[in-house]
Design a protein around this motif. Structure first.
Motif, short mmCIF file in Angstrom:
data_model
loop_
_atom_site.label_atom_id
_atom_site.label_comp_id
_atom_site.label_asym_id
_atom_site.label_seq_id
_atom_site.Cartn_x
_atom_site.Cartn_y
_atom_site.Cartn_z
N ALA A 73 67.55 43.94 -3.38
CA ALA A 73 66.53 44.73 -2.99
C ALA A 73 66.66 44.90 -1.49
CB ALA A 73 65.33 44.51 -3.29
N ALA A 74 66.80 43.73 -0.74
CA ALA A 74 67.13 43.49 0.64
C ALA A 74 68.33 44.41 1.12
CB ALA A 74 67.04 42.18 1.21
N ALA A 75 69.45 44.18 0.44
CA ALA A 75 70.50 44.77 1.03
C ALA A 75 70.48 46.65 0.84
CB ALA A 75 71.71 44.34 0.05
N GLU A 76 69.63 47.08 -0.53
CA GLU A 76 69.47 48.32 -0.59
C GLU A 76 68.51 48.72 0.58
OE1 GLU A 76 66.98 50.03 -3.66
OE2 GLU A 76 68.80 50.46 -4.83
N LEU A 77 67.30 48.16 0.82
CA LEU A 77 66.65 48.76 2.18
C LEU A 77 67.31 48.72 3.40
CD1 LEU A 77 63.53 46.68 1.57
CD2 LEU A 77 63.73 49.16 1.34
N VAL A 78 68.29 47.98 3.61
CA VAL A 78 69.04 47.87 4.91
C VAL A 78 70.02 49.00 4.87
CG1 VAL A 78 70.73 46.79 6.45
CG2 VAL A 78 68.85 45.36 5.37
N ALA A 79 70.59 49.31 3.72
CA ALA A 79 71.72 50.42 3.54
C ALA A 79 71.08 51.64 3.50
CB ALA A 79 72.47 49.99 2.20
N GLY A 80 69.76 51.83 2.97
CA GLY A 80 68.96 53.03 3.15
C GLY A 80 68.58 53.42 4.39
N GLY A 101 60.63 53.97 5.01
CA GLY A 101 61.82 54.94 5.70
C GLY A 101 62.12 56.18 5.01
N ALA A 102 62.24 55.90 3.64
CA ALA A 102 62.54 57.15 2.77
C ALA A 102 61.38 57.81 2.12
CB ALA A 102 63.75 56.73 1.75
N PRO A 114 60.20 50.76 -6.41
CA PRO A 114 61.03 51.80 -6.74
C PRO A 114 62.61 51.53 -6.04
CG PRO A 114 59.67 52.26 -4.87
CD PRO A 114 59.29 50.86 -5.47
N PRO A 115 63.49 52.32 -6.43
CA PRO A 115 64.80 52.21 -6.18
C PRO A 115 64.94 53.15 -4.93
CG PRO A 115 64.67 53.24 -8.01
CD PRO A 115 63.45 52.94 -8.02
N GLY A 116 66.14 53.09 -4.27
CA GLY A 116 66.62 54.08 -3.15
C GLY A 116 65.58 54.13 -2.00
N ARG A 117 65.02 53.14 -1.69
CA ARG A 117 64.13 53.11 -0.30
C ARG A 117 65.02 52.52 0.70
NH1 ARG A 117 61.96 56.86 -1.79
NH2 ARG A 117 63.56 56.87 -3.34
N ALA A 118 64.08 52.73 1.93
CA ALA A 118 64.87 52.53 3.14
C ALA A 118 63.73 51.63 4.07
CB ALA A 118 65.24 53.42 3.95
N SER A 129 52.49 46.65 1.68
CA SER A 129 53.47 46.64 0.60
C SER A 129 53.70 48.07 -0.06
CB SER A 129 52.94 45.54 -0.62
OG SER A 129 52.80 44.20 0.25
N ASN A 130 53.60 49.11 0.70
CA ASN A 130 53.63 50.36 0.00
C ASN A 130 54.75 50.99 0.59
OD1 ASN A 130 53.04 53.04 -1.62
ND2 ASN A 130 51.38 51.25 -2.25
N TYR A 131 55.13 52.43 0.39
CA TYR A 131 55.93 53.15 0.71
C TYR A 131 55.68 54.47 1.26
CZ TYR A 131 58.57 49.84 -2.07
OH TYR A 131 58.85 48.68 -2.69
N GLU A 132 54.50 54.80 1.29
CA GLU A 132 54.04 56.24 1.89
C GLU A 132 54.50 56.14 3.40
OE1 GLU A 132 52.55 58.21 -0.16
OE2 GLU A 132 52.73 56.66 -1.69
N THR A 133 54.68 57.46 3.73
CA THR A 133 55.47 57.83 5.27
C THR A 133 54.39 57.36 6.22
OG1 THR A 133 54.47 60.00 5.33
CG2 THR A 133 56.61 59.65 4.28
N THR A 134 54.92 57.07 7.22
CA THR A 134 54.10 56.90 8.54
C THR A 134 52.85 58.05 8.93
OG1 THR A 134 55.93 55.35 9.32
CG2 THR A 134 54.19 56.04 10.85
N ASP A 135 53.68 59.32 8.81
CA ASP A 135 52.82 60.20 9.30
C ASP A 135 51.83 60.63 8.12
OD1 ASP A 135 54.54 61.03 11.52
OD2 ASP A 135 55.76 62.62 10.39
N ALA A 136 52.01 60.36 7.02
CA ALA A 136 50.69 60.81 5.97
C ALA A 136 49.89 59.68 6.13
CB ALA A 136 51.43 60.22 4.67
N ASN A 137 50.29 58.47 6.57
CA ASN A 137 49.25 57.20 6.92
C ASN A 137 48.43 57.46 8.23
OD1 ASN A 137 48.93 54.97 4.80
ND2 ASN A 137 51.50 55.49 4.89
#
Length: 354
Positions: A347-354, A283-284, A300-304, A243-251
């Motif tokens: 939010a779902a639409a924003e994620l797909v668009a991102g 993704g972002a 957070p807004p603007g995620r992907a 349920s978080n947004y940290e990058t794959t590389d960082a994790n």
């Protein structure tokens, strides 16, 4: 019929010990087990990292997931453009969250049987620990220890001998490490250890105990100690970025460091802890203007969308990239969102668009 790839941790540990002993007798490096590092100490030659323990498994896509359901509803209502926009959410397998205090048996059995009939591996999240989410947006959980143990026992029984991945109690360990009012860390770790023991009785269940994310607990020895008290040595590993947004590389980097910290002081022959990473919404990455606090992780807004789920990622000790949080589900009543876990079409639409 599926070949049973998974074995009880005790049997697997014994095999690994035997293999390690054979390697030493032949002058080779040790296996990927605790206390032996990468096996390079005996000969000075580094051994290749062990590949994903889930490699070759095909993940199950739940037709009742929020994404597939939203696409079906949009199409049935003639909202073709909306259905096409959300289509990527109906194409990827996501985890099924079991997060109510009611008897989990019927839903867990539904998921387990449906996945087994398709010869696929389901991912379930057990999310009902007492004092859940430290009283924040996903507050709740079982009333007490006895209620929780009965709940997790029913959860495990519903899996029977069918294959499944279980992500155990997101945030429960890192919250206890960081400090959570009303939660006794030692008691929580003991309870989680009992939960691992109960789930481990099911021969085809792979258990990943949640360990937070790359931007949370900096004290890896403390986190490793907490995970060990919580039964990590009897599990298959740990989960990151749920349920978080940290990058794959960082994790991936953080997970490898945590796995190495877990090796220190582990009993000889203990299998190295592998891990999985939630890439559903990273993704972002996290917002650059939110270095910490709620704005970094709560709607957070603007995620992907992140990388698609796979059981064959190319990173040391990383077993899978999974979509554990269903993309489009709210993190809570923050940033204009509905209650945690509820479907949020915008939010779902924003994620797909991102």
């Amino acid at each position: 019929m599926r070949t049973l790839l998974h074995r009880r941790r005790s049997v697997r540990a014994a095999v690994l010990v035997a293999v390690a002993g054979t390697a030493v007798a032949c002058g080779g490096g040790g296996g990927d087990t605790g206390g032996g590092g990468d096996g390079s100490a005996a000969t000075g030659t580094a051994a290749p990292h062990e590949s994903s323990r889930l490699a070759g498994e095909e993940l199950w896509l739940d037709p009742e997931g929020h994404g597939p359901a939203a696409v079906r509803e949009a199409r049935a209502s003639g909202r073709t453009e909306e259905a096409e926009a959300l289509a990527p959410l109906a194409e990827q397998p996501t985890a099924v969250w079991i997060a109510t205090p009611e008897n989990p048996y019927p839903e867990v059995e539904r998921v387990s049987r449906a996945a087994a009939e398709e010869d696929r591996l389901p991912v379930l999240v057990a999310y009902n620990v007492p004092g859940r989410d430290c009283g924040l947006y996903s507050a709740g959980g079982a009333a007490d220890v006895d209620a929780y143990l009965a709940w997790i026992g029913s959860f495990a029984a519903a899996l029977a001998d069918r294959p499944a991945v279980v992500v155990l109690e997101p945030d429960a360990v890192p919250h206890a490490v960081a400090g959570c009012e009303g939660v006794d860390p030692a008691a929580r770790y003991q309870l989680l250890s009992q939960a691992v023991e109960i789930l481990d009785r099911q021969p085809e269940t792979r258990i990943y105990l949640d360990a937070g994310n790359a931007d949370w607990v900096d004290d890896l020895p403390a986190l490793a100690g907490a995970l060990r008290q919580s039964g990590i040595d009897s599990a298959d590993g740990f989960a990151l970025n749920v349920s978080n947004y940290e990058t794959t590389d960082a994790n991936a980097e953080y997970g490898l460091a945590l796995s190495e910290a877990l090796e220190e002081g582990a009993p000889p022959g203990t299998p190295v802890a592998h891990f999985v990473v939630d890439t559903s919404r990273n993704g972002a990455g996290p917002p650059e203007d939110a270095p910490g606090g709620e704005g970094r992780w709560c709607n957070p807004p603007g995620r992907a969308l992140g990388e698609p789920p796979t059981t064959s990622p190319d990173a040391p000790r990383l077993d899978a990239l999974l979509w554990i949080k269903q993309p489009g589900d709210s993190d809570g009543t923050c940033g204009g969102g509905p209650p945690a876990g509820q479907w949020w079409p915008e939010a779902a639409a924003e994620l797909v668009a991102g």
